[in-house]
Design a protein around this motif. Structure first.
Motif, PDB file in Angstrom:
ATOM      1  N   ARG A 274       0.235  -1.365  -0.186  1.00  0.00           N
ATOM      2  CA  ARG A 274      -0.487   0.184   0.252  1.00  0.00           C
ATOM      3  C   ARG A 274       0.321   1.261   0.321  1.00  0.00           C
ATOM      4  O   ARG A 274       0.826   2.593  -0.081  1.00  0.00           O
ATOM      5  CB  ARG A 274      -0.655  -0.089   0.978  1.00  0.00           C
ATOM      6  CG  ARG A 274      -2.353  -0.951   1.365  1.00  0.00           C
ATOM      7  CD  ARG A 274      -3.301  -1.132   2.241  1.00  0.00           C
ATOM      8  NE  ARG A 274      -2.218  -1.077   3.603  1.00  0.00           N
ATOM      9  CZ  ARG A 274      -3.297  -2.184   4.210  1.00  0.00           C
ATOM     10  NH1 ARG A 274      -4.488  -1.273   4.545  1.00  0.00           N
ATOM     11  NH2 ARG A 274      -2.504  -2.425   5.938  1.00  0.00           N
ATOM     12  N   ARG A 275       2.167   1.054   0.193  1.00  0.00           N
ATOM     13  CA  ARG A 275       3.405   2.569   0.075  1.00  0.00           C
ATOM     14  C   ARG A 275       3.751   2.818  -1.323  1.00  0.00           C
ATOM     15  O   ARG A 275       3.726   3.312  -1.223  1.00  0.00           O
ATOM     16  CB  ARG A 275       3.903   2.005   1.324  1.00  0.00           C
ATOM     17  CG  ARG A 275       3.773   1.958   2.811  1.00  0.00           C
ATOM     18  CD  ARG A 275       5.130   1.135   3.437  1.00  0.00           C
ATOM     19  NE  ARG A 275       5.136   0.221   2.766  1.00  0.00           N
ATOM     20  CZ  ARG A 275       6.536  -0.815   3.746  1.00  0.00           C
ATOM     21  NH1 ARG A 275       7.289   0.086   4.864  1.00  0.00           N
ATOM     22  NH2 ARG A 275       6.202  -2.517   3.672  1.00  0.00           N
ATOM     23  N   LEU A 276       3.525   1.862  -1.665  1.00  0.00           N
ATOM     24  CA  LEU A 276       3.518   2.142  -2.746  1.00  0.00           C
ATOM     25  C   LEU A 276       3.125   2.763  -3.728  1.00  0.00           C
ATOM     26  O   LEU A 276       3.329   3.687  -5.130  1.00  0.00           O
ATOM     27  CB  LEU A 276       3.365   0.708  -4.698  1.00  0.00           C
ATOM     28  CG  LEU A 276       4.669  -0.139  -3.780  1.00  0.00           C
ATOM     29  CD1 LEU A 276       4.891  -1.190  -4.662  1.00  0.00           C
ATOM     30  CD2 LEU A 276       5.980   0.353  -3.981  1.00  0.00           C
ATOM     31  N   GLY A 277       1.680   3.576  -3.811  1.00  0.00           N
ATOM     32  CA  GLY A 277       0.830   4.640  -4.210  1.00  0.00           C
ATOM     33  C   GLY A 277       0.941   6.136  -3.562  1.00  0.00           C
ATOM     34  O   GLY A 277       0.441   6.825  -4.161  1.00  0.00           O
ATOM     35  N   ILE A 278       2.122   5.849  -3.137  1.00  0.00           N
ATOM     36  CA  ILE A 278       2.341   7.538  -2.302  1.00  0.00           C
ATOM     37  C   ILE A 278       4.328   7.427  -2.555  1.00  0.00           C
ATOM     38  O   ILE A 278       4.615   7.034  -2.438  1.00  0.00           O
ATOM     39  CB  ILE A 278       2.818   7.162  -0.876  1.00  0.00           C
ATOM     40  CG1 ILE A 278       0.771   7.260  -0.588  1.00  0.00           C
ATOM     41  CG2 ILE A 278       3.007   8.408   0.040  1.00  0.00           C
ATOM     42  CD1 ILE A 278       0.506   6.633   1.040  1.00  0.00           C
TER      43      ILE A 278
END
Length: 369
Positions: A274-278
């Motif tokens: 989920r951190r990849l979209g930030i």
């Protein structure tokens, strides 16, 4: 060597440091897209000895070392010179898997070398040349001031076909013209390759793409990655413009083990993390211009994100260094709080000002994309 250059405002390189909130920072450029295991260990050791041990992967696929002091800038540069990592020539972004992946156009590294040899070419500090040879990790969606791209056996210079034997000379001529003109805006789409295994043409070997959270490594992680590259890959690390690292030459049978070992050193290995979209910058207090702390904020916001959510750009200040293009949501630090911008970049019209992080999260959930 450093005296006159040791000042604020440079686009940093190894020999031209930039002051920030946590000290001085410098950049180490890969040679021909590669950071060897020997160089990686040297960077990690020098970053610990002379800096604060924090290393970032930049949008230009460089390693940025933070926390140096005025008296340690020269020793750090000397340590890089000792291992052959003191590249301060033209900024050239090359396909990450050049020299390993047979699918990358054979001329890619020769073109990069020919342009790099043009040491007399005076280019602005942020001027960049991109050479995309394709392969398993093409630089699709990216462009710089001058862009050479392989396409079906041909080469395109900013979209116009050129003969391969003329490509370097034509690119240099275009660079000279554009160096004297208003700077081109770098192009970047939200498209990026998934983390994990990217096979070469025959499928037996490939590259494993890994990423530190928000592009920031600790020196110990870089040393451990060098060990993994020697054990399970071709002995090199390949920084990418997506703030990730590829380990090339990995046998398909070993890719699961490599990813397991990478997770043990807290690297992201899965495409649905989920951190990849930030996308975020270092923020306060590490950046002197930062008006909010960004990494903890990004970790917090990641907890409420879902697979397929659009890109979120979290910027510590109005400069927006981490992501030059628009994003579905952009949060900009402002006096300890956030400005909320939808489908834009820092400086565009805002939906709201002065929000807390919780208010930003609620607004993102309440307004449909």
């Amino acid at each position: 060597m450093m005296g006159a250059d040791l000042k604020r405002g440079w686009c940093p390189s190894l020999l031209r440091p930039m002051e920030s909130g946590d000290g001085w920072l410098v950049r180490v450029r890969p040679r021909a897209a590669v950071i060897t295991a020997v160089i990686a260990r040297a960077v990690a050791g020098a970053a610990t000895r002379y800096g604060n041990g924090r290393i970032e992967i930049t949008n230009r696929a460089n390693l940025q070392i933070r926390g140096l002091r005025p008296e340690t800038v020269e020793p750090f540069a000397a340590a890089m010179e000792a291992v052959g990592a003191a590249d301060d020539g033209p900024a050239i972004l090359v396909s990450p898997l050049a020299g390993s992946d047979p699918g990358v156009a054979a001329e890619t590294l020769d073109l990069a070398a020919a342009i790099a040899r043009a040491s007399g070419l005076a280019l602005p500090a942020k001027f960049g040349v991109l050479i995309d040879g394709g392969g398993a990790l093409p630089l699709a969606g990216l462009s710089l001031d001058v862009t050479l791209r392989a396409a079906g056996g041909r080469w395109l210079l900013d979209g116009a076909e050129v003969a391969v034997e003329d490509a370097a000379a034509r690119a240099l001529a275009l660079a000279e013209v554009r160096a004297c003109a208003p700077r081109q805006v770098a192009g970047r789409t939200d498209t990026r390759p998934a983390l994990g295994f990217h096979p070469y043409g025959d499928g037996r070997q490939g590259a494993v793409l890994l990423a530190p959270a928000f592009g920031q490594l600790q020196a110990t992680q870089l040393s451990s990655l060098a060990d993994l590259a020697e054990r399970l890959g071709d002995g090199s690390l390949r920084p990418t413009p997506w703030k990730s690292l590829a380990i090339a030459g990995v046998e398909r049978r070993d890719e699961g083990l490599l990813r397991d070992l990478a997770r043990q050193i807290r690297l992201m290995t899965e495409p649905d993390d989920r951190r990849l979209g930030i996308v975020t910058c270092v923020g306060a207090p590490s950046c002197s211009r930062g008006e909010v702390e960004t990494y903890a904020a990004a970790e917090s916001l990641a907890l409420s994100r879902h697979e397929g959510d659009p890109l979120l750009h979290l910027s510590g200040c109005a400069k927006g260094c981490a992501h030059p293009g628009p994003a579905e949501v952009t949060l900009v630090g402002e006096n300890g709080r956030f400005t909320f911008i939808r489908r834009g970049r820092p400086g565009n019209e805002a939906v709201a000002h002065g929000l807390t992080l919780a208010q930003c999260a609620a607004l993102m959930q309440s307004v449909p994309a």
